[in-house]
Design an enzyme around this catalytic site. Sequence first.
Site, short mmCIF file in Angstrom:
data_model
loop_
_atom_site.label_atom_id
_atom_site.label_comp_id
_atom_site.label_asym_id
_atom_site.label_seq_id
_atom_site.Cartn_x
_atom_site.Cartn_y
_atom_site.Cartn_z
N GLU A 41 0.77 -1.06 0.00
CA GLU A 41 -0.08 0.08 0.07
C GLU A 41 1.09 1.24 0.13
OE1 GLU A 41 -2.92 0.38 -0.70
OE2 GLU A 41 -3.49 -1.83 -0.68
N TYR A 124 -6.84 6.54 3.26
CA TYR A 124 -7.09 5.57 2.23
C TYR A 124 -6.21 4.47 2.60
CZ TYR A 124 -5.95 2.67 -1.63
OH TYR A 124 -5.81 1.36 -2.23
N ASP A 142 -10.38 4.79 -3.49
CA ASP A 142 -9.21 5.20 -4.45
C ASP A 142 -9.73 5.87 -5.64
OD1 ASP A 142 -9.96 2.92 -5.63
OD2 ASP A 142 -7.77 2.00 -5.71
#
Length: 350
Positions: A41, A124, A142
């Site tokens: 990520e 996020y 996203d």
Amino acid sequence: MPPSSIAAPLLAWYDAHQRVLPWRARHGTAKANPYYVLLSEFMLQQTTVATVLGYFPRFIERFPDVNALAASPLEDVLSLWAGLGYYARARNLHKAAVAVVEHHHGRIPNTEALLRQLPGVGAYTAAAIAAIAFDEAATVVDSNVERVMARLHNIDTPLPTAKKQLTQLAATHTPQRRPGCYAQALMDLGSRVCVSGVPRCGVCPIITSCAAQALGTAATLPRKKPKTLRPTRHGTAFVLFRAHDDAVWLRPRPASGMLGGMLEVPGTPWLEHDTADMAPAAYMPMAIPFTPLNKPVEHIFSHFRAVITVSTARTDEIPPDAGAWYALDTVPTLALPTVMKKILKRSIAL
Ligand code: SF4
């Protein structure tokens, strides 16, 4: 089919069509490794999956777990990160690993709220790790998810104004059952089926819920505010070679700020206005004649385009500035941003 029922068909589609990625658990196998999810990520912030696939295995080989990452010098992390860009992510990744070891006994925190407290972990990323690694019913939004939501609900408010509304809509769909798989399914759908431009509605598992498809507006959504033009910044780089062995003089950049903590070729600041009055000589690593090359180096950053004039010189004296000589064959392994590698390549090829 009401919008709230998209989870079931999406999960069935995901089970059949999910992308095989090294940081994901395969359907029916053990859960994802939280460290792999965290690392991926960080890398995926502003970088495509295709590019990350080239870097992720090397990171795992060099730093197989969060303890190994935390124990490594930042310099090693930056070296391996070189070329991925947005280097603040690498510095934050290292800080986050240290925080996990110091405050969480080396275990990645397992809730969205705790993850938010780690350096470099925004809304996020926290939601993505919580959902994918720990199956928390977090809403992951996203740009792919924004696109799907804008079309599903036929929202024509332009981005970024529509962000909050699209996030709220996404939250209404997040299921309690298999939320991690659902989050990945939605992202996969956005990147492979509900693509920007003309979506592939014919193979979409949620077509019967989609307002934009029914109204014929899908290809026009999401709307976006017109982009402002990227400005150009100009500067000069001074590449100094050691005369007897071609080693190159590099110095560390300040720890914080753009490309912080990495190495660089000495040079002027990069400015948007005419640099004629900048007295570039004041920024040379030492006061000797430098010869400018014919063609500048150009590099595109997210917010500006850099046009760098490259000047070279040779000496066997030691410059007074902070820095060191580096053998040219070590350059590929150094923590050098891509723009600096371009400058060196141009100087070596002359
Ligand atoms: S039907 Fe088309 S526009 Fe709607 S979500 Fe599916 S791919 Fe996107």
